[in-house]
Design an enzyme around this catalytic site. Structure first.
Site, PDB file in Angstrom:
ATOM      1  N   SER A   1       0.821  -1.218   0.000  1.00 28.84           N
ATOM      2  CA  SER A   1       0.000   0.000   0.000  1.00 28.84           C
ATOM      3  C   SER A   1       0.854   1.268   0.000  1.00 28.84           C
ATOM      4  O   SER A   1       1.797   1.416   0.772  1.00 28.84           O
ATOM      5  CB  SER A   1      -0.921   0.016   1.220  1.00 28.84           C
ATOM      6  OG  SER A   1      -1.641   1.241   1.262  1.00 28.84           O
TER       7      SER A   1
ATOM      8  N   LYS B   1     -13.754  -4.056   3.733  1.00 26.48           N
ATOM      9  CA  LYS B   1     -14.661  -2.931   3.493  1.00 26.48           C
ATOM     10  C   LYS B   1     -16.094  -3.190   3.959  1.00 26.48           C
ATOM     11  O   LYS B   1     -16.787  -2.256   4.371  1.00 26.48           O
ATOM     12  CB  LYS B   1     -14.643  -2.546   2.012  1.00 26.48           C
ATOM     13  CG  LYS B   1     -13.311  -1.967   1.567  1.00 26.48           C
ATOM     14  CD  LYS B   1     -13.333  -1.510   0.117  1.00 26.48           C
ATOM     15  CE  LYS B   1     -11.999  -0.897  -0.265  1.00 26.48           C
ATOM     16  NZ  LYS B   1     -11.994  -0.375  -1.649  1.00 26.48           N
TER      17      LYS B   1
ATOM     18  N   ALA C   1     -25.735 -12.251  -6.168  1.00 23.19           N
ATOM     19  CA  ALA C   1     -27.021 -12.055  -5.497  1.00 23.19           C
ATOM     20  C   ALA C   1     -26.936 -10.971  -4.432  1.00 23.19           C
ATOM     21  O   ALA C   1     -27.880 -10.204  -4.223  1.00 23.19           O
ATOM     22  CB  ALA C   1     -27.496 -13.378  -4.887  1.00 23.19           C
TER      23      ALA C   1
ATOM     24  N   ARG D   1     -17.196 -14.630  -9.926  1.00 19.86           N
ATOM     25  CA  ARG D   1     -16.883 -16.061  -9.921  1.00 19.86           C
ATOM     26  C   ARG D   1     -17.856 -16.852  -9.062  1.00 19.86           C
ATOM     27  O   ARG D   1     -17.942 -18.069  -9.181  1.00 19.86           O
ATOM     28  CB  ARG D   1     -15.448 -16.258  -9.412  1.00 19.86           C
ATOM     29  CG  ARG D   1     -14.384 -15.708 -10.361  1.00 19.86           C
ATOM     30  CD  ARG D   1     -13.027 -15.590  -9.691  1.00 19.86           C
ATOM     31  NE  ARG D   1     -13.010 -14.538  -8.678  1.00 19.86           N
ATOM     32  CZ  ARG D   1     -12.013 -14.366  -7.815  1.00 19.86           C
ATOM     33  NH1 ARG D   1     -10.981 -15.176  -7.816  1.00 19.86           N
ATOM     34  NH2 ARG D   1     -12.064 -13.380  -6.934  1.00 19.86           N
TER      35      ARG D   1
ATOM     36  N   GLY E   1     -15.781  -8.599 -10.743  1.00 20.24           N
ATOM     37  CA  GLY E   1     -15.711  -8.772  -9.296  1.00 20.24           C
ATOM     38  C   GLY E   1     -16.969  -8.280  -8.617  1.00 20.24           C
ATOM     39  O   GLY E   1     -17.732  -7.493  -9.181  1.00 20.24           O
TER      40      GLY E   1
END
Length: 270
Positions: free
Chosen positions: A13, A64, A155, A149, A124
């Site tokens: 990072s 997150k 959903a 994937r 993604g």
């Protein structure tokens, strides 16, 4: 005062470069910003143990969604997308969760020339993909196709699309090649290496905007293939800067010195 970026893996990072350069430029001599390796299931314990000297946390993958659970108050945009990349310490010791990825994405996509009514394909279905849905809504996207994937992940995005008001189509990962070729905007939010096999398969349309949220390594094979085809390419570094400006101001309460932070990031990225 202290702040940090938390996630796993985290050694790559560049957030400390950005924030510490900002502190120096703003004259915040008592401030420091570091990295903390932290998995999603470890975030609550980490936050609970932070002392009063901690002003905020930048939250990256995979925490997150977990960040919402540790906050006593959540911003409307973070609530809508179900993910937060920012935790801000409140005067009463509690935590406020926000999502500056959304405004950051809107900024970098607009700067890349994305027009209203564009069609968007998102690779993604995690926390960054949720922010991409909200950004697409703010740009009045005609529709968003999310390729994931796992069917369960798709959903879970349906309520997010409803909350932000964007038409959503879910598709399984094998459909990625065709979906990317037909989109005005491609947003890749998957971990390092996942999208690499697509790089040699997609027939890019010149004029497509390819935004890959990664920046280490750069360019990714996907971004390199898009650039070679004449597409406009936006990197994770662009988003890193844009989303960090909002975090800096929430953590410190002072305007972010954008030029100094951008220069430090450019120098660190080489």
């Amino acid at each position: 005062m202290r702040a940090a970026v938390v996630g796993k893996p985290i050694a790559h990072s560049l957030s400390p470069v950005l924030h510490n350069a900002g502190y120096a430029a703003a004259g915040l001599t008592g401030w420091s910003y570091t990295r903390i390796e932290c998995a999603a299931d470890e975030l609550a314990g980490l936050v609970a143990g932070l002392g009063p000297e901690w002003a905020g946390l930048s939250v990256t993958m995979p925490g997150k969604e977990a960040a919402l659970a540790v906050a006593g108050e959540v911003s409307p945009v973070a609530a809508a997308v179900g993910a937060a990349n920012t935790l801000v310490r409140r005067p009463d010791g509690g935590w406020y969760a926000d999502n500056t990825d959304v405004a950051g994405m809107v900024e970098v996509l607009t700067a890349a020339g994305v027009a209203r009514g564009a069609t968007v394909a998102v690779l993604g279905a995690g926390g960054t993909a949720r922010a991409a849905l909200a950004a697409a809504a703010r740009l009045d996207a005609a529709g968003v196709t999310v390729l994931a994937r796992r069917a369960a992940a798709l959903a879970e995005l349906a309520p997010v699309a409803d909350a932000v008001g964007v038409p959503l189509t879910g598709a399984a990962w094998p459909a990625a090649v065709g979906a990317l070729a037909g989109a005005d905007v491609v947003v890749a939010t998957v971990p390092k290496g996942v999208a690499d096999p697509l790089a040699g398969q997609v027939r890019w349309r010149p004029g497509t905007v390819c935004f890959d949220a990664l920046y280490d390594p750069w360019p990714t094979p996907l971004a390199a293939s898009a650039a070679a085809a004449g597409c406009r390419v936006v990197s994770g570094l662009d988003l890193l800067l844009a989303q960090a400006l909002g975090q800096f101001e929430q953590f410190t309460g002072v305007p972010a010195p954008r030029a100094a932070m951008a220069a430090a990031l450019a120098a660190a990225a080489g």
